[in-house]
Scaffold this active site. Structure first.
Site, short mmCIF file in Angstrom:
data_model
loop_
_atom_site.label_atom_id
_atom_site.label_comp_id
_atom_site.label_asym_id
_atom_site.label_seq_id
_atom_site.Cartn_x
_atom_site.Cartn_y
_atom_site.Cartn_z
N HIS A 102 61.94 -5.71 79.98
CA HIS A 102 61.17 -3.60 80.13
C HIS A 102 60.93 -3.28 79.09
O HIS A 102 59.98 -2.32 78.87
CB HIS A 102 62.96 -3.13 80.62
CG HIS A 102 63.41 -3.42 82.02
ND1 HIS A 102 64.06 -2.82 82.93
CD2 HIS A 102 63.07 -4.10 82.35
CE1 HIS A 102 64.39 -3.43 83.79
NE2 HIS A 102 63.61 -3.67 84.40
N PHE A 154 72.20 0.75 80.75
CA PHE A 154 72.06 1.93 81.15
C PHE A 154 70.36 2.39 81.20
O PHE A 154 69.75 1.98 80.18
CB PHE A 154 72.23 3.05 79.71
CG PHE A 154 72.17 4.35 79.42
CD1 PHE A 154 72.92 5.08 80.89
CD2 PHE A 154 70.91 5.43 79.72
CE1 PHE A 154 72.22 6.32 80.80
CE2 PHE A 154 70.45 5.85 80.62
CZ PHE A 154 70.83 7.04 80.27
N GLU A 155 70.05 2.64 81.79
CA GLU A 155 67.87 3.47 82.56
C GLU A 155 68.38 4.63 83.22
O GLU A 155 69.34 4.12 84.72
CB GLU A 155 67.14 2.29 82.79
CG GLU A 155 66.99 0.73 81.89
CD GLU A 155 66.62 -0.14 82.41
OE1 GLU A 155 67.01 -0.06 83.88
OE2 GLU A 155 65.45 -1.13 81.89
N ILE A 156 67.57 5.43 83.15
CA ILE A 156 67.43 5.88 83.66
C ILE A 156 65.30 5.86 84.26
O ILE A 156 64.98 6.11 83.15
CB ILE A 156 67.56 7.41 83.57
CG1 ILE A 156 69.24 8.31 83.84
CG2 ILE A 156 66.74 8.23 84.46
CD1 ILE A 156 70.43 9.30 83.45
N TYR A 182 60.83 6.35 81.28
CA TYR A 182 61.38 5.92 81.06
C TYR A 182 62.70 6.34 80.06
O TYR A 182 62.17 7.07 79.40
CB TYR A 182 61.38 4.41 80.37
CG TYR A 182 61.67 3.25 80.51
CD1 TYR A 182 62.68 2.19 81.29
CD2 TYR A 182 63.03 2.95 79.01
CE1 TYR A 182 63.65 1.16 81.38
CE2 TYR A 182 63.54 2.01 78.77
CZ TYR A 182 64.00 1.05 80.20
OH TYR A 182 64.89 0.31 79.09
#
Ligand code: GDP
Ligand code: MN
Length: 321
Positions: free
Chosen positions: A272, A235-237, A178
């Site tokens: 999350h 924003f998440e990668i 994450y």
């Protein structure tokens, strides 16, 4: 310009070549963008920056998702901005509607009250579907099936630094699950019973919680209370295996059954983030300090002079410095 290059539509994969992700070192990854037709112009600006700062070098595909059909104009004017593949999907009804265990009258009543109480998006039903979808369903969409990693993007966000390496490959090679850029504090009025629900889940599923986790990121008292801290999920990668894991699946299903996405207004960011805190350890979580990123009203701008070289953001305005 040759005739051939004019004939080759840039957004269709060349059938003579293997799919791009089969290239050496290429990760099975995509941008995932939940959005509305009406956000086309805001999104075009975002895609232009994402391409200029990163993706013109890497050509990772885009997956656009919507609860209604995308317009031909939307498809034309987004695919025109990239050489990468672009995919457009409609969300299945059961991922964007009330599940049968929800008491709709109660949901209506509580929503109206939250609106009157001045809670942000308090009276908004589609926002709740959106938060529930981003919490538990986007990674189950058929268009996402072949991917291992995703980068979430929203209309209007801005990217202000060149990214000269592949963050998906970085995640994969370093066993990161994450990645985030901005973290902040949630409005408590949107999640009054979330933490009690999480504690009930832990009590019923102790075997799903590893010992070496990040509970101290989300709680200042060893798990008694939630400290409201969360990664800003616009924003998440991240690694899709994390969201598709048995433990995340059990966690989301448990929260969903409790009804808090509708009776309250649980956001996908705390959901999350709490899952990251429960299920991951510190080495699996990555701070993308080198990604210059703005989602109003906050911006992340790398402060170190060395990282500033290829940025146009003002480090003075960095959030949380
Ligand atoms: P905020 O960042 O919490 O203020 O919420 P946004 O309005 O930015 O919504 C989050 C994401 O979900 C954005 O990418 C929106 O484009 C998308 N979104 C929100 N509501 C809807 C909706 O009703 N339909 C669709 N298709 N997308 C939505
Ligand atoms: Mn947003």
């Amino acid at each position: 310009l040759s005739h051939e290059s004019l004939l080759n539509h840039p957004n269709l994969p060349d059938p003579a070549k293997p799919p791009a992700w089969q290239d050496t070192k290429r990760v099975k990854a995509a941008f995932v963008i939940l959005t509305r037709n009406s956000e086309l112009d805001a999104l075009r600006k975002t895609i232009q920056q994402l391409e200029a700062r990163f993706n013109h070098k890497f050509n990772y595909p885009y997956v656009f998702l919507n609860d209604v059909e995308f317009s031909p104009e939307f498809k034309d004017l987004t695919s025109g901005l990239t050489n990468a593949e672009t995919h457009y999907g409609i969300i299945p009804k059961e991922h964007w509607s009330y599940p049968d265990w929800i008491d709709v009258e109660k949901a209506d009543r509580l929503r109206e009250k939250m609106g009157k109480d001045g809670v942000i998006y308090g009276d908004n039903l589609s926002y709740r579907h959106m938060c529930r979808f981003e919490s538990g369903f986007f990674y189950k969409h058929p268009l996402m099936a072949d991917y291992e990693y995703y980068w979430r993007v929203e209309p209007s966000v801005e990217f202000s630094c060149d990214l000269d390496y592949d963050p998906f490959l970085y995640m994969k090679e370093n066993n990161k699950k994450y990645g985030w850029t901005i973290s902040l504090i949630e409005f408590e009025s949107t999640i009054p019973t979330l933490w009690n629900t999480v504690k009930a889940f832990i009590k019923e599923h102790p075997h799903l919680i590893p010992k070496n986790n990040l509970i101290d990121f989300i709680s200042n008292d060893g798990g008694r209370n939630y400290n409201l801290c969360h990664f800003w999920s616009n924003f998440e990668i991240a690694d899709l295996k994390f969201l598709r894991s048995p433990e995340y699946t059990a966690f989301f299903d448990y929260l969903d059954k409790s009804g808090g996405f509708f009776y309250e207004r649980w956001g996908d960011a705390p959901v999350h983030s709490i899952a990251v805190g429960l299920f991951l350890n510190k080495s699996e979580v990555h701070f993308f300090n080198d990604v210059g990123y703005r989602h109003d009203p906050f911006m992340h701008c790398p402060v170190a002079r060395e990282l500033q070289k290829k940025c146009h953001c003002n480090a003075e305005d960095n959030f949380g410095k």
